[in-house]
Write a protein that holds these residues in place. Sequence first.
Motif, PDB file in Angstrom:
ATOM      1  N   ARG B 113       0.888  -1.161  -0.064  1.00 56.01           N
ATOM      2  CA  ARG B 113       0.009  -0.021  -0.016  1.00 56.01           C
ATOM      3  C   ARG B 113       0.806   1.143  -0.045  1.00 56.01           C
ATOM      4  O   ARG B 113       0.755   2.174  -0.652  1.00 56.01           O
ATOM      5  N   PHE B 138      -6.205  23.123  -6.807  1.00 59.30           N
ATOM      6  CA  PHE B 138      -7.318  22.773  -5.815  1.00 59.30           C
ATOM      7  C   PHE B 138      -7.401  21.022  -5.960  1.00 59.30           C
ATOM      8  O   PHE B 138      -7.434  20.549  -4.961  1.00 59.30           O
ATOM      9  N   VAL B 139      -7.688  20.931  -7.169  1.00 60.11           N
ATOM     10  CA  VAL B 139      -8.005  19.165  -7.425  1.00 60.11           C
ATOM     11  C   VAL B 139      -6.867  18.631  -6.867  1.00 60.11           C
ATOM     12  O   VAL B 139      -6.895  17.445  -6.178  1.00 60.11           O
ATOM     13  N   GLU B 142      -6.385  18.727  -3.202  1.00 55.13           N
ATOM     14  CA  GLU B 142      -7.282  17.735  -2.626  1.00 55.13           C
ATOM     15  C   GLU B 142      -6.922  16.350  -2.696  1.00 55.13           C
ATOM     16  O   GLU B 142      -6.744  15.464  -1.705  1.00 55.13           O
ATOM     17  N   LEU B 146      -5.958  14.377   0.697  1.00 52.88           N
ATOM     18  CA  LEU B 146      -6.587  12.730   1.013  1.00 52.88           C
ATOM     19  C   LEU B 146      -5.690  11.571   0.959  1.00 52.88           C
ATOM     20  O   LEU B 146      -5.889  10.729   1.565  1.00 52.88           O
ATOM     21  N   TYR B 149      -3.334  10.877   3.596  1.00 52.19           N
ATOM     22  CA  TYR B 149      -3.963  10.147   4.901  1.00 52.19           C
ATOM     23  C   TYR B 149      -3.422   8.825   4.881  1.00 52.19           C
ATOM     24  O   TYR B 149      -3.304   8.284   6.273  1.00 52.19           O
ATOM     25  N   VAL B 150      -3.530   8.013   4.012  1.00 56.09           N
ATOM     26  CA  VAL B 150      -3.142   6.794   3.979  1.00 56.09           C
ATOM     27  C   VAL B 150      -1.648   6.579   4.364  1.00 56.09           C
ATOM     28  O   VAL B 150      -1.345   5.545   5.351  1.00 56.09           O
ATOM     29  N   VAL B 153      -2.051   7.190   8.512  1.00 58.48           N
ATOM     30  CA  VAL B 153      -2.427   6.173   9.377  1.00 58.48           C
ATOM     31  C   VAL B 153      -1.849   4.840   8.857  1.00 58.48           C
ATOM     32  O   VAL B 153      -2.303   3.736   9.327  1.00 58.48           O
ATOM     33  N   GLU B 156      -1.799   1.861  11.518  1.00 60.62           N
ATOM     34  CA  GLU B 156      -3.169   1.362  11.719  1.00 60.62           C
ATOM     35  C   GLU B 156      -3.265   1.201  13.437  1.00 60.62           C
ATOM     36  O   GLU B 156      -4.017   0.418  13.985  1.00 60.62           O
ATOM     37  N   LEU B 161      -5.015   6.070  13.926  1.00 64.19           N
ATOM     38  CA  LEU B 161      -6.395   6.230  13.587  1.00 64.19           C
ATOM     39  C   LEU B 161      -6.943   7.494  13.942  1.00 64.19           C
ATOM     40  O   LEU B 161      -7.592   8.360  13.120  1.00 64.19           O
ATOM     41  N   TYR B 165      -7.970  10.775  11.751  1.00 59.21           N
ATOM     42  CA  TYR B 165      -9.073  11.263  11.727  1.00 59.21           C
ATOM     43  C   TYR B 165      -9.331  12.705  11.844  1.00 59.21           C
ATOM     44  O   TYR B 165      -9.845  13.581  11.143  1.00 59.21           O
ATOM     45  N   LEU B 168      -8.054  14.197   8.793  1.00 56.08           N
ATOM     46  CA  LEU B 168      -8.951  13.855   7.757  1.00 56.08           C
ATOM     47  C   LEU B 168     -10.112  15.129   7.870  1.00 56.08           C
ATOM     48  O   LEU B 168     -10.360  15.636   6.721  1.00 56.08           O
ATOM     49  N   ILE B 169     -10.672  15.435   8.806  1.00 58.26           N
ATOM     50  CA  ILE B 169     -11.642  16.490   9.179  1.00 58.26           C
ATOM     51  C   ILE B 169     -11.174  17.870   8.765  1.00 58.26           C
ATOM     52  O   ILE B 169     -11.567  18.606   8.221  1.00 58.26           O
ATOM     53  N   ILE B 172     -10.777  18.176   5.132  1.00 59.15           N
ATOM     54  CA  ILE B 172     -11.996  18.467   4.604  1.00 59.15           C
ATOM     55  C   ILE B 172     -12.284  20.056   4.790  1.00 59.15           C
ATOM     56  O   ILE B 172     -12.825  20.613   4.088  1.00 59.15           O
ATOM     57  N   ILE B 173     -12.183  20.333   6.269  1.00 57.58           N
ATOM     58  CA  ILE B 173     -12.303  21.851   6.318  1.00 57.58           C
ATOM     59  C   ILE B 173     -11.421  22.916   5.622  1.00 57.58           C
ATOM     60  O   ILE B 173     -12.185  23.812   4.945  1.00 57.58           O
TER      61      ILE B 173
END
Lengths: 125, 494, 495
Positions: B113, B138-139, B142, B146, B149-150, B153, B156, B161, B165, B168-169, B172-173
């Motif tokens: 991964r 922007f694309v 993002e 995102l 993120y992998v 974490v 694991e 995690l 989280y 991630l939040i 998104i904000i």
Amino acid sequence: MTDTLLRLHQNSYYFFSIVLFIIGFHTMLTHNNLIKKIIGMNIMDTSIFLFFVAIGYVRGGRAPILEPGAGHAYINPLPSALILTGIVVAVSVTAYALSLVVKLYRHYGTIDAEEIMRLRGGETL
Amino acid sequence: MEVKTSFLPVWVVMFPMLMTFVIYYVEQHSEKMRNALSVATAVVTFLSVVALYPEIVAGNIIEYRMFQLLPNLEISFRVDILSFSLAVLSSFVWMLVAVYSVDYMCKEHGCNRYYPVLIITLASCMGIFMAGDLFTLFVFFEAMSLISYVLVVHEETVDALKAGYKYLIMTIIGGLALFFGIIITFEVAGTVSLSGPTLFGEPTALGFFAFISFLIGFGMKAGMFPLHVWLPDAHPVAPSPASALLSGIMLKTGAYGLLRVIFHVFGIELMRESGWTLILAVIAVITILLGSAVAITQEDLKRRLAYSSIGQMGYILLGMAILTERALIGNIFHIFSHAFMKSTLFLAAGAIILKTGKRNIKDLGGIGRQMPFTMFAFTLAALAMIGIPPFNGFLSKWTLALGAMDAGVPFYVIILLVSSLLNGLYYLPIIIAAFFGAEHGHEHEPIKVNEAPYKMLIPIAILAVSCLLFGLLPTNLPFDLSRVAADFLLRGGF
Amino acid sequence: MSAAAHLPALTVVVPLFFAYLMPLLARWRKSWCAATTLAVLAFTFFSSLYLANRVMSSGPFVYHMGGWAPPWGIEFYVDYLAVFTALTISGIGLPVIVYGIKDLPHELKEGVLGWYYTLYLLLMASMLGMALTNDLFNLFVFVEICAIASCAIISIKESRECVEAAFKYLVLSAVGSGCLLLAIALIYMVTGHLNFTFLAATLPGVMAVYPKNILAALALLMVGLGVKAALFPLHVWLPDAHSSAPSPSSAVLSGLVIKIYAVAMIKLLYKVFPATFAGMAPVMAMLLWMSTLAIIIGSMFAIVQEDIKKMLAYSSIAQIGYVFLGVGLASHNALLGGILHIFNHAMMKAMLFLAAGAFIYATGVRKLSQLKGIGVTMPVPAGAFAIGAMAMVGIPVTNGFWSKWYLALGALDAGKPLFAAVVLVSSLLNGIYYLPIIVNAFFSKPEGAVAKPGRLPAVMTGTLVVLGAGCIIFGIFPSLVLGLVSRATRLLLGL
């Protein structure tokens, strides 16, 4: 005052159909008995049919069957025709609702919405 | 100076993206091939970026319009001197990190991964730097946020995690704020292209909303106070090579975005006359002091490094707030410096964790004798962090301070000095304990040399030497690039 | 006239006809049912495509049922919005039933399979009818068919929850129908017309004489269609109904059925009631605030749900708010975003429900907390779910992004940046409840039933792949649908 009453009399079909509508609506939303809910639904539907047909009514008018030479006033046939469809729809909805009540009765042994809610321990029906 | 069309920027973005799929396919069959391919991809990407050098240094701008999504909205690429500087820096560090990963990750789970994600993050990072309009930027922004993120974490664990989280939040904000800013820009200007004149003409209320949105969006990524909360959690839990990238490179995408916003969306005149830079300045000062001060209290080595990153990003933000030429040079040069320093530190920390499993600073006594080479590199980078001459950290702070003096605000110089002092307070004890202390409870045992494998040491060494070299030489490539880029931006940026 | 000229009628009549044939077919050749349904839906899809092509090249046209011109006959008006809706319905309805071929025998009793296809086709026919019709009473008839079919498609599962949910849905739906019919009566009373075009022409004049009638009718229309479209606060029936139904039913109910009432509302508000209508302003403002509440509160409720399908159902309440937000803002970009979201949300929500259905099919687990690690053992459905969730949040390169883009742009156009912020806050809330599911799915160790899922039939996986690819393709090439949507919007706004 008399004026209001007179107008009420002239529009009595509309007035009473709205009263019926409210009765039906009230019955449907406040009664716990599922059968009564369905009855309320029917009262509501019927009141609208009454309202709709009353729109098409012409005072002193006849059924709109054209006879050669007759110069009668006819009622507007369109609302009646539409309401025929409406009645069919209402009947099928009623039949379906009743069948659901039968199922619910088999599952819970009651047709009381609150009782069902209690048995289920969940949200209101 | 002219604008040329070339497919090369697209290639730089698309090549690693396509290789991700190849690696994904290959890794089902052979781990060795996977590692080799990942490193090769990073190397080829770096070389492709370098291939842009002749055009860029001649003062040209390279453009490529991919396709139009909607009227006035397209995927386009545009490489100017600033894009090139950051792209070349990122792909260089990425290449070293990929080499480092091979040995570091061999004991970790989920490598199948890790590698594809590492490479596709590289692709999106290149996409950010080479974007020709805000929408493309922007694309890719993002996508990078995102997908990384992998990496965050990867372990694991419950901590990972939880941190993920939060990350991630916040992502998104940030993404939504950015979206809002872009929408307003599009609404006001009718386009989001970065190649034309500045998009906002005058400081309106809507423009201010847009500025704040951009500040939140990019500032979140750059670890700006008060949106830094995810950073000290997310960076330490990631595997060390990923931490190095997150702290060394990906934070800079936020700074890059802000530079673009300041110079291309609003324009330097607008920024100066509206006084919005004051907001940035206040935030930058708080960020510097907060990052440095909290770092002192951290016990976990990587956490201390993460807080240090916040403080260092504050310098970069400060450079943008001051907006004089020398401050800007210092700002861009510090992007280079910090990337080299912080990557060295995180990779060295990774080597220590791999070999000894120690993460707590208290346990690091005597580690310098156990892993002399790693700790030597760590020391070089830490000294650069503190800003001791002749390291690159000194040069960037010096230029920044000169810029602050140009602007007539000696207060910023004091802030820089205080922050350097604080940096010293949290880096020096580690170094002193590492070389002159002894491991707690094993004071009398002889310490055996137990170095990390050479494939890890070489990247660390290269980065550490860069820290020294780019401070020592009076003219060097990063400094020249920063100078030209600052000049370019101040001239209007197109 | 050639058969092609009758396609507007055939698009509705063919599924209607085959719907009634289905029980017979089920007795005679059971295995043919599914194939016939597929063929019928494929027919509707291609005829919608043909109509779309024709409308795009030569403009909107009318079709008179049986050759009777209005005001006597029923008229179908094939315009951009109608073909767009028809394409959405048949385009989503087709993959959902493909999925259903394998899923339904698993969820339903043996004997009722044939009936399911009947209901499904009835549902499709009534929705297509609603999309195409230009007649108020005809609309009502289709609404009723749709209402009964959608209740029945829930109760066909015959579990307690389903029957209960269906009854609740039916009662509230009947209230809605009642209001709708009364509104029609009130409108007919003062105008003497039922045809949309005629109504639009006469209403401004009538409005001056009987403003109260029209306003009452408008209010009743809003309530009637609002109940059916689950517009907050008339949404109470939706969570139970959509979550207990068989998965393909949930997919069409959430994806299409609630949307079709929104389409009906758009048609009535923009085509029938004149734009200069004095009473429209409060109506639009009301829609705006109701949709804002729907968006925020729907998402809030979704956050606390434990059951995956219930969460998706609450999410639908929020998403229908997006559509009405676009309607209420009434600027070009906003309406465009709202209409576009009908399609986009249909696609993503259908996919999400089908993915949830796939989890339930293979593991029997519905609880979100027990779905940990599902991404490891069932990568394809979980991947589809992840794409759907990303689209819900509105990450770029998914179709959901474009709905958000246009809605936010439209809010700014309308001079109401607050509502652009609403869209963004809602995206964040979506992120809060969708992303942990994905994270748990891919980054946790699978346990219990999730660790050893049953085999998922290839058609079900295939459907999810197709829908997932659709979300991405329409995210990268939004212009594929935008041409149609943009023309629909321009026509509605009279630009």
